[in-house]
Design a protein around this motif. Structure first.
Motif, PDB file in Angstrom:
ATOM      1  N   THR A  75     -40.394  23.307 -34.374  1.00 18.38           N
ATOM      2  CA  THR A  75     -41.204  22.612 -35.184  1.00 18.38           C
ATOM      3  C   THR A  75     -42.481  22.948 -35.185  1.00 18.38           C
ATOM      4  N   SER A  76     -44.001  22.900 -35.593  1.00 19.62           N
ATOM      5  CA  SER A  76     -44.535  23.012 -36.012  1.00 19.62           C
ATOM      6  C   SER A  76     -46.419  22.921 -35.337  1.00 19.62           C
ATOM      7  N   PRO A  77     -46.387  24.060 -33.949  1.00 21.34           N
ATOM      8  CA  PRO A  77     -47.829  24.087 -33.315  1.00 21.34           C
ATOM      9  C   PRO A  77     -48.579  23.158 -33.656  1.00 21.34           C
ATOM     10  N   ASN A  78     -48.565  22.681 -34.947  1.00 17.47           N
ATOM     11  CA  ASN A  78     -49.857  21.480 -35.629  1.00 17.47           C
ATOM     12  C   ASN A  78     -49.302  20.618 -35.679  1.00 17.47           C
ATOM     13  N   THR A  79     -49.035  19.756 -34.523  1.00 19.56           N
ATOM     14  CA  THR A  79     -48.763  18.069 -34.866  1.00 19.56           C
ATOM     15  C   THR A  79     -49.431  17.363 -33.449  1.00 19.56           C
ATOM     16  N   PHE A  80     -48.714  16.388 -33.383  1.00 17.54           N
ATOM     17  CA  PHE A  80     -48.865  15.731 -31.756  1.00 17.54           C
ATOM     18  C   PHE A  80     -47.332  16.153 -31.243  1.00 17.54           C
ATOM     19  N   GLN A 337     -50.519  23.249 -25.059  1.00 16.64           N
ATOM     20  CA  GLN A 337     -50.761  22.710 -23.795  1.00 16.64           C
ATOM     21  C   GLN A 337     -50.480  22.855 -22.507  1.00 16.64           C
ATOM     22  N   PRO A 338     -50.815  22.525 -21.518  1.00 15.81           N
ATOM     23  CA  PRO A 338     -50.399  23.339 -20.457  1.00 15.81           C
ATOM     24  C   PRO A 338     -49.137  22.944 -19.577  1.00 15.81           C
ATOM     25  N   TYR A 339     -48.409  22.215 -20.079  1.00 15.89           N
ATOM     26  CA  TYR A 339     -46.835  21.469 -19.931  1.00 15.89           C
ATOM     27  C   TYR A 339     -46.030  23.404 -20.631  1.00 15.89           C
ATOM     28  N   PHE A 340     -46.578  23.109 -21.706  1.00 16.14           N
ATOM     29  CA  PHE A 340     -46.015  23.795 -22.666  1.00 16.14           C
ATOM     30  C   PHE A 340     -46.088  25.928 -22.335  1.00 16.14           C
ATOM     31  N   GLU A 341     -47.185  25.487 -21.575  1.00 15.26           N
ATOM     32  CA  GLU A 341     -47.673  27.164 -21.341  1.00 15.26           C
ATOM     33  C   GLU A 341     -46.779  27.407 -19.596  1.00 15.26           C
ATOM     34  N   LYS A 342     -46.536  26.730 -19.377  1.00 16.66           N
ATOM     35  CA  LYS A 342     -45.822  27.095 -17.975  1.00 16.66           C
ATOM     36  C   LYS A 342     -44.446  27.562 -18.528  1.00 16.66           C
ATOM     37  N   MET A 343     -43.818  27.137 -19.540  1.00  8.16           N
ATOM     38  CA  MET A 343     -42.434  27.478 -20.759  1.00  8.16           C
ATOM     39  C   MET A 343     -42.724  29.232 -20.784  1.00  8.16           C
ATOM     40  N   GLY A 344     -43.615  29.453 -21.059  1.00  9.30           N
ATOM     41  CA  GLY A 344     -43.587  31.191 -21.363  1.00  9.30           C
ATOM     42  C   GLY A 344     -44.899  31.182 -22.631  1.00  9.30           C
ATOM     43  N   PHE A 345     -45.660  30.399 -22.868  1.00  8.15           N
ATOM     44  CA  PHE A 345     -46.031  30.375 -24.324  1.00  8.15           C
ATOM     45  C   PHE A 345     -47.325  31.388 -24.558  1.00  8.15           C
ATOM     46  N   ASP A 346     -48.272  31.887 -24.914  1.00 13.22           N
ATOM     47  CA  ASP A 346     -49.805  32.550 -24.337  1.00 13.22           C
ATOM     48  C   ASP A 346     -50.201  32.192 -25.907  1.00 13.22           C
ATOM     49  N   LYS A 347     -51.261  31.868 -25.297  1.00 17.21           N
ATOM     50  CA  LYS A 347     -52.451  31.977 -26.324  1.00 17.21           C
ATOM     51  C   LYS A 347     -52.030  32.624 -27.072  1.00 17.21           C
ATOM     52  N   GLY A 348     -52.338  32.925 -28.750  1.00 22.88           N
ATOM     53  CA  GLY A 348     -52.093  33.441 -29.620  1.00 22.88           C
ATOM     54  C   GLY A 348     -51.196  33.618 -30.510  1.00 22.88           C
ATOM     55  N   TYR A 349     -49.824  32.803 -30.091  1.00 21.88           N
ATOM     56  CA  TYR A 349     -48.582  32.413 -30.902  1.00 21.88           C
ATOM     57  C   TYR A 349     -48.643  32.373 -31.903  1.00 21.88           C
ATOM     58  N   CYS A 350     -49.508  31.524 -32.326  1.00 18.74           N
ATOM     59  CA  CYS A 350     -48.989  31.425 -33.773  1.00 18.74           C
ATOM     60  C   CYS A 350     -50.597  31.643 -34.600  1.00 18.74           C
ATOM     61  N   LYS A 351     -51.176  32.297 -34.470  1.00 18.35           N
ATOM     62  CA  LYS A 351     -52.452  32.824 -35.136  1.00 18.35           C
ATOM     63  C   LYS A 351     -53.361  31.925 -35.563  1.00 18.35           C
ATOM     64  N   GLU A 352     -52.645  32.115 -37.039  1.00 17.01           N
ATOM     65  CA  GLU A 352     -52.651  30.504 -38.309  1.00 17.01           C
ATOM     66  C   GLU A 352     -52.887  29.220 -37.429  1.00 17.01           C
ATOM     67  N   ALA A 353     -52.625  28.647 -36.772  1.00 16.84           N
ATOM     68  CA  ALA A 353     -52.784  27.829 -36.340  1.00 16.84           C
ATOM     69  C   ALA A 353     -53.628  28.007 -35.119  1.00 16.84           C
ATOM     70  N   GLU A 354     -53.847  28.518 -34.313  1.00 16.22           N
ATOM     71  CA  GLU A 354     -54.951  28.470 -33.478  1.00 16.22           C
ATOM     72  C   GLU A 354     -56.506  29.107 -34.439  1.00 16.22           C
ATOM     73  N   LYS A 355     -56.285  30.014 -35.367  1.00 17.88           N
ATOM     74  CA  LYS A 355     -57.323  29.572 -36.095  1.00 17.88           C
ATOM     75  C   LYS A 355     -58.380  28.318 -36.637  1.00 17.88           C
ATOM     76  N   TYR A 356     -57.110  27.578 -37.300  1.00 17.30           N
ATOM     77  CA  TYR A 356     -57.131  26.404 -37.227  1.00 17.30           C
ATOM     78  C   TYR A 356     -57.426  25.643 -36.918  1.00 17.30           C
ATOM     79  N   PHE A 357     -56.872  25.401 -35.259  1.00 16.85           N
ATOM     80  CA  PHE A 357     -57.411  24.696 -34.009  1.00 16.85           C
ATOM     81  C   PHE A 357     -58.743  25.017 -33.699  1.00 16.85           C
TER      82      PHE A 357
END
Length: 388
Positions: A75-80, A337-357
């Motif tokens: 799915t998209s990272p830019n969502t609820f 989100q902390p719950y998903f970071e515990k799954m192994g996702f790191d900051k910068g995973y989706c660069k455009e979504a993070e810039k938007y954020f």
């Protein structure tokens, strides 16, 4: 205080609810099917299945498509978070596709790239959930074409988008998807208090969605197994389901609100156009609209040019709220989100979504937004950019 979103309830809505309260059925009566039929007719789709909220609709949509252990959903990272959580509820894993820099929706180019890599690794998704952020449709035709190549199913998360259009057709018609999901939360385009709906053109999926929303129970002789004739079997649990039913009270409000859906969307589009004009020349980016569609404008998101404003996004956010304009942020990338970071996702995973954020801000938009409130919002924005 000016909220970023707000319901519009009139006397007809109140009367519709009162009529149900005075009837014989508060739940599992005739109003829910009437609401389902009305939404299906509006969207030009065969089946509508009303549920308690859009999260429930996403959950049973995944289950209806047999998502389970070992499966992958994108799915998209830019969502609820619900757009991702629905896969986890089924025991599947979830991954994210970066967003388009103009629409802020799931990027078709990034999806194509990710699919090509996933095919080589034997880790293709079973389901892709595009999210129609702010009410603007994703490029569903292009996503559907990819699904034919790579074999995934599609659930449109159109929680923001009832009343919008894609290629001159109503969002929700499922021409390019297996299931579409709407939300009727109070800040959405129309409301049933809480509530959601799953729509599909597939008879099998519709039947399964209905079973799943009500404990997996059926009272249809076609579904029920043979039992001793001397025993009373007026229903049977066919599979494991959930209590995700919508009440007739909620459906009455939703059915009444549906009569003003086009009016609400038209008002939101007028407000958006006014904002487009009033914000011209400021160091920010207003929403880009794809000419192939019409947004329902659940949200109006601006992106701040922080290098010219000389303020941080958080400073602008807090100062706007201090001035009585309750701006919001849609969304923090889900994987941050902390719950998903515990799954192994790191900051910068989706660069455009993070810039938007780091640049985005939702400013007030709702059907009853007045010119005075719009002026207060614009003045507050301009006051923070006085040195520009």
């Amino acid at each position: 205080m000016i909220p970023y979103g707000k319901q519009d309830i009139n006397q007809d809505d109140i009367d519709a609810v009162i009529q149900v309260l005075r009837s014989d059925f508060l739940t599992q009566g005739p109003v829910v099917p009437a609401f389902e039929e009305a939404v299906s007719t509006y969207c030009k789709v065969k089946y509508g299945i009303a549920v308690s909220n859009a999260t429930a609709a996403l959950h049973i949509a995944c289950l209806a498509l047999d998502v389970g252990q070992g499966d992958i959903v994108w799915t998209s990272p830019n969502t609820f978070v619900a757009s991702a959580n629905c896969a986890l509820y089924c025991g599947a894993s979830v991954d994210f596709v970066d967003i388009d820099s103009k629409t802020y929706n799931l990027s078709v180019d990034r999806l194509a790239e990710k699919l090509s890599i996933a095919k080589k690794g034997g880790i293709l998704p079973k389901v892709v959930i595009p999210v129609h952020l702010c009410g603007q449709s994703c490029d569903m035709e292009a996503i559907h074409e990819l699904s034919k190549v790579y074999g995934f199913k599609i659930i449109e998360d159109a929680s923001h988008a009832i009343g919008g259009k894609y290629k001159n057709q109503p969002i929700g018609n499922c021409k390019f998807s297996d299931i579409t999901v709407f939300s009727f939360h109070p800040v959405k385009i129309i409301t049933s208090g809480e509530g959601g709906m799953a729509l599909t053109n597939d008879e099998y999926l519709a039947k399964k969605l209905r079973l799943l929303r009500s404990h997996g129970i059926s009272n249809s002789k076609v579904d029920m197994e043979e039992r001793p004739t001397e025993e009373i079997w007026n229903y049977q649990q066919i599979e494991l389901g959930y209590n995700y039913r919508m009440t007739d009270i909620q459906a009455a409000l939703g059915l009444s609100q549906l009569q003003r859906l086009d009016e609400f969307v038209a008002k939101r589009n007028v407000i958006a156009k006014n904002y487009d004009e009033l914000l011209k020349g400021l160091p920010l980016v207003t929403p880009w609209q794809d000419p192939n569609g019409m947004s329902s404008f659940h949200l109006y998101v601006i992106r701040l040019n922080l290098s010219q404003i000389n303020k941080t996004q958080k400073e602008v956010y807090e100062e706007m709220r201090n001035q009585g304009v309750l701006v919001n942020l849609h969304y923090i990338p889900v994987y941050r989100q902390p719950y998903f970071e515990k799954m192994g996702f790191d900051k910068g995973y989706c660069k455009e979504a993070e810039k938007y954020f780091t640049e985005a801000m939702s400013i007030p938009i709702f059907a009853k937004l007045t010119n005075i409130q719009m002026g207060q919002t614009i003045n507050a924005i301009k006051s923070l950019m006085i040195n520009f």
